[in-house]
Motif scaffolding. Structure first.
Motif, PDB file in Angstrom:
ATOM      1  N   ALA A  40     -27.799 -25.286  12.451  1.00 55.49           N
ATOM      2  CA  ALA A  40     -28.231 -26.683  12.342  1.00 55.49           C
ATOM      3  C   ALA A  40     -29.555 -26.896  13.071  1.00 55.49           C
ATOM      4  CB  ALA A  40     -27.153 -27.604  12.910  1.00 55.49           C
ATOM      5  N   HIS A  41     -29.720 -26.248  14.207  1.00 62.68           N
ATOM      6  CA  HIS A  41     -30.962 -26.386  14.970  1.00 62.68           C
ATOM      7  C   HIS A  41     -32.144 -25.799  14.196  1.00 62.68           C
ATOM      8  CE1 HIS A  41     -33.414 -26.931  18.522  1.00 62.68           C
ATOM      9  NE2 HIS A  41     -33.771 -25.653  18.507  1.00 62.68           N
ATOM     10  N   MET A  48     -35.682 -30.474   8.168  1.00 66.35           N
ATOM     11  CA  MET A  48     -34.603 -30.813   7.235  1.00 66.35           C
ATOM     12  C   MET A  48     -33.463 -31.465   8.016  1.00 66.35           C
ATOM     13  SD  MET A  48     -34.726 -27.500   4.680  1.00 66.35           S
ATOM     14  CE  MET A  48     -35.198 -26.265   5.895  1.00 66.35           C
ATOM     15  N   HIS A  49     -33.729 -32.681   8.493  1.00 69.35           N
ATOM     16  CA  HIS A  49     -32.816 -33.345   9.414  1.00 69.35           C
ATOM     17  C   HIS A  49     -31.494 -33.727   8.756  1.00 69.35           C
ATOM     18  CE1 HIS A  49     -36.090 -33.376  12.254  1.00 69.35           C
ATOM     19  NE2 HIS A  49     -36.856 -34.074  11.425  1.00 69.35           N
ATOM     20  N   TRP A  50     -31.533 -34.073   7.483  1.00 63.16           N
ATOM     21  CA  TRP A  50     -30.291 -34.485   6.818  1.00 63.16           C
ATOM     22  C   TRP A  50     -29.309 -33.315   6.755  1.00 63.16           C
ATOM     23  CZ3 TRP A  50     -27.029 -33.481   2.809  1.00 63.16           C
ATOM     24  CH2 TRP A  50     -26.159 -34.513   2.439  1.00 63.16           C
ATOM     25  N   SER A  56     -23.922 -30.541  11.643  1.00 65.58           N
ATOM     26  CA  SER A  56     -23.424 -30.974  12.944  1.00 65.58           C
ATOM     27  C   SER A  56     -22.153 -31.809  12.799  1.00 65.58           C
ATOM     28  CB  SER A  56     -24.509 -31.772  13.667  1.00 65.58           C
ATOM     29  OG  SER A  56     -24.019 -32.322  14.867  1.00 65.58           O
ATOM     30  N   GLU A  57     -22.150 -32.718  11.834  1.00 63.07           N
ATOM     31  CA  GLU A  57     -20.979 -33.566  11.626  1.00 63.07           C
ATOM     32  C   GLU A  57     -19.777 -32.748  11.169  1.00 63.07           C
ATOM     33  OE1 GLU A  57     -20.437 -36.999  12.091  1.00 63.07           O
ATOM     34  OE2 GLU A  57     -22.199 -36.604  13.329  1.00 63.07           O
ATOM     35  N   ARG A  58     -20.012 -31.782  10.313  1.00 60.44           N
ATOM     36  CA  ARG A  58     -18.911 -30.931   9.858  1.00 60.44           C
ATOM     37  C   ARG A  58     -18.336 -30.118  11.023  1.00 60.44           C
ATOM     38  NH1 ARG A  58     -16.420 -29.036   5.488  1.00 60.44           N
ATOM     39  NH2 ARG A  58     -15.725 -26.859   5.439  1.00 60.44           N
ATOM     40  N   THR A  59     -19.221 -29.646  11.877  1.00 59.87           N
ATOM     41  CA  THR A  59     -18.767 -28.901  13.055  1.00 59.87           C
ATOM     42  C   THR A  59     -17.924 -29.785  13.966  1.00 59.87           C
ATOM     43  OG1 THR A  59     -20.723 -27.486  12.984  1.00 59.87           O
ATOM     44  CG2 THR A  59     -19.530 -27.595  15.065  1.00 59.87           C
ATOM     45  N   HIS A  68     -25.795 -32.364  19.002  1.00 62.56           N
ATOM     46  CA  HIS A  68     -26.882 -32.835  18.145  1.00 62.56           C
ATOM     47  C   HIS A  68     -27.752 -31.645  17.742  1.00 62.56           C
ATOM     48  CE1 HIS A  68     -30.461 -34.943  16.759  1.00 62.56           C
ATOM     49  NE2 HIS A  68     -29.716 -36.049  16.697  1.00 62.56           N
ATOM     50  N   PRO A  69     -28.201 -31.597  16.499  1.00 62.72           N
ATOM     51  CA  PRO A  69     -29.020 -30.460  16.051  1.00 62.72           C
ATOM     52  C   PRO A  69     -30.293 -30.260  16.861  1.00 62.72           C
ATOM     53  CG  PRO A  69     -28.287 -31.766  14.174  1.00 62.72           C
ATOM     54  CD  PRO A  69     -27.910 -32.528  15.396  1.00 62.72           C
TER      55      PRO A  69
END
Length: 236
Positions: A40-41, A48-50, A56-59, A68-69
């Protein structure tokens, strides 16, 4: 050696419950959250923030760990148990740190820019601790369980309590974070009670000393003569 295996091996060496690095890889939620955060980072840095946020949300849904990424994390971070851990966007974590469940690396306001803490190398953060604000926690520091820290922590310092206060620093030997012992930190409330009790004992000794002196003075005084007896003698 692959970095992913090196991190799993490091966790296995620091956790007495781990049977092998492979158990860490397949069964430890903290390790899974860390590996997914790396991906994600990467997306976050590429703009590509989306996609980064979606990962991150799935994790978070899979592991209970919210990173937070944008957070920067060094090598061999050990998130033990992990449920409820929150790491903010501008947080930075050094190498070989240990974080227990319920820890928050958060901000204290809505301002832009750097607003989350920077954690040094080899730092241990106990369960439920809250580190809030854009300051630095120095290398080899230890944050006790449920402590609330809102100001800078010097290297080789142990902080406990609400609000957080340093109880060890400097010449005292600081245990390394991989010892995983975060329950034997001094309790500032108990220390304060001990201090008050010692002061009361000293006051009690002083009062007893003066009481003995007063009793000695009373014993040394002669009783005044009886006036009625003197009058009777004069009449006789």
């Amino acid at each position: 050696m692959f970095r992913w295996y090196e991190e799993a091996k490091s966790i296995a060496q620091r956790d007495p419950a781990a049977r092998s690095p492979w158990q860490v890889i397949f069964q430890y939620p903290g390790y899974k959250a860390l590996r997914r955060h790396r991906l994600a980072h990467w997306f976050h840095k590429k703009g590509m923030h989306w996609i980064a946020r979606a990962l991150s949300e799935r994790t978070r849904h899979k592991t209970g760990i919210e990173i937070h990424p944008g957070a920067r994390i060094g090598k061999c971070l050990f998130i033990d148990h992990g449920m409820g851990v929150v790491i903010g966007e501008t947080a930075e974590i050094g190498d070989y740190c240990t974080i227990y469940h319920g820890v928050t690396l958060g901000g204290t306001g809505k301002e832009k820019g750097k607003r989350h803490p920077t954690i040094g190398n080899n730092v241990l953060i106990g369960a439920g601790a809250k580190i809030l604000g854009p300051f630095t926690v120095g290398d080899n520091a230890k944050i006790g369980a449920n402590a609330v820290v809102t100001s800078e922590v010097e290297p080789n310092t142990t902080v406990v309590g609400v609000p957080g206060r340093a109880v060890k620093r400097g010449g005292e030997k600081i245990r390394q974070s991989f010892e995983l012992d975060h329950i034997h930190n001094p309790d500032p409330v108990s220390q304060e009670f001990c201090r008050i009790r010692n002061e009361l004992e000293q006051l009690k000794k002083v009062l007893m000393k003066y009481e003995n002196r007063l009793n000695d003075m009373r014993g040394g005084l002669k009783s005044p003569p009886d006036c009625d007896d003197d009058d009777s003698n004069q009449q006789a």
